[in-house]
Design a protein around this motif. Structure first.
Motif: not given
Length: 407
Positions: A140-143, A158-160
């Motif tokens: 989820q590297d765009k946030s 908020r990633g994984d």
């Protein structure tokens, strides 16, 4: 006679064209530095050259991946190294603020510095690379990897747990990032117990955190919650025993209670009021472990330092929590840095091997297809002489007349 003349003319013209074609081919081979201009020149050699070119393209892609991977790993290494220094500073401030002589103003000054460190750590944990991808957010590297919940005030991941791997050889694939979940989130809060029932004025606390943590890790039962229920039973004669879920331990934990003296059990100190009537009992349990991250740890610590009404015991508990969680996070960062170092070593080794493969590939291709300079020049000269010879022959044939045949 006309038929003979035509045959001589065609043969002479064909000889010129063939000689010209051979000389052009030799010149093209020389200019392109290859003797295989088409598969027909050397079918087997052409197939090998094609295979070598494909291998070269593949290895070049591996090298491109290696450069990208090294840049990402170097960025992560720089960020984690910077964080490691911040953790050491937090530990130093925590130990210093435990000084009983600190005034509330001095504690607030420490809290102010910790707020700056917290802001810095948040920025580092949300570091993005040249492509704009957040390096600790997994897939989820765009946030951003970490955000502060506006309602609870807690910092949330908020990633994984994913990581993007790149192929650097036919059989080796290396991760180009580490998820913040494995580095910053897998941090257990300080292990504690909860007293569920005790006589008045009892003082039950963790006296030796290391000993209690070992006990917790070895005995907490997530499958059977009843096995996390313990009790200290003291009979009318002062004989005591520790029970688990109402059953004696193996080996049994027993002894004699003396009023005014504490009882210890796996790092826990049980202090009863001297006026406590016997028989009596203390019930306690091992609650499920909780995880946190360094940002929330600092948030709690800062709040405690800014609280003028906090007691020394409460502050000591917060300090113990902070030191435990900072130490665990620092250990995770150390492990991540060690893993990074290992990957960088593998990366350098494979990169150098690929460079050697490219050199060997080029040499093998040259052996198969590269034109021999001396041979090419000799061939050009030979075809030039041949062209001159057939040209002279053609001129003579072309100037022949009917009178030449009559004579």
């Amino acid at each position: 006679m006309r038929l003979t003349f035509n045959m001589q003319f065609n043969q002479s013209l064909s000889g010129i064209l063939n000689a010209q074609q051979k000389m052009n081919k030799a010149e093209t081979q020389l200019s392109k530095q290859t003797r295989i201009l088409s598969p027909a020149d050397d079918p087997a050699g052409a197939a090998k050259v094609l295979s070598l070119d494909q291998t070269k393209e593949q290895v070049n892609q591996f090298q491109t991946n290696s450069v990208l991977l090294k840049n990402n790993l170097a960025l992560q290494e720089t960020v984690l190294t910077s964080m490691r220094g911040s953790y050491d500073r937090v530990s130093a401030l925590a130990i210093a603020s435990g000084n009983g002589t600190y005034t509330i103003e001095q504690r607030k000054a420490v809290a102010f510095e910790l707020q700056n460190i917290q802001t810095e750590l948040l920025d580092l944990m949300n570091t993005s690379n040249a492509e704009g991808s957040y390096i600790f957010a997994g897939f989820q590297d765009k946030s951003p990897a970490y955000v502060k919940d506006p309602i609870t005030g807690e910092y949330q991941f908020r990633g994984d747990s994913g990581n993007k791997a790149l192929q650097i050889s036919p059989s080796i694939k290396l991760a180009g990032n580490d998820s913040g979940k494995s580095i910053f989130e897998n941090v257990f809060k300080r292990f504690e117990f909860a007293v569920t029932s005790a006589p008045a004025n009892a003082n039950v606390k963790v006296q030796n955190q290391t000993e209690f943590s070992n006990f917790y890790l070895n005995n907490f039962d997530k499958l059977t919650p009843a096995n996390n229920q313990y009790s200290l039973e003291i009979d009318a004669l002062g004989n005591y025993e520790f029970l688990q879920n109402g059953t004696s331990l193996t080996p049994a934990a027993t002894g004699s209670y003396v009023a005014g003296q504490g009882i210890t059990f796996n790092g826990i100190s049980f202090g009863l009021d001297v006026g406590t009537a016997l028989p009596t009992q203390v019930d306690f349990e091992l609650p499920p472990p909780e995880q946190t991250n360094i940002l929330n740890t600092l948030e709690s610590f800062i709040a405690a330092l800014n609280n003028p009404a906090i007691s020394n015991d409460q502050l000591s508990t917060v300090l113990a929590d902070t030191l435990q969680e900072v130490t665990k996070t620092a250990n995770n960062v150390d492990s991540a840095l060690a893993n990074l170092g290992g990957r960088l070593n593998v990366l350098d080794s494979v990169f150098n091997t690929n460079e050697d493969l490219l050199i060997a590939n080029q040499q093998y291709k040259a052996d198969i297809s590269e034109v021999d300079l001396a041979a090419a020049l000799t061939e050009i000269k030979r075809q030039e002489f041949a062209l001159q010879a057939v040209s002279q022959t053609f001129s003579k044939v072309n100037s022949t007349t009917l009178f030449d045949f009559i004579r």
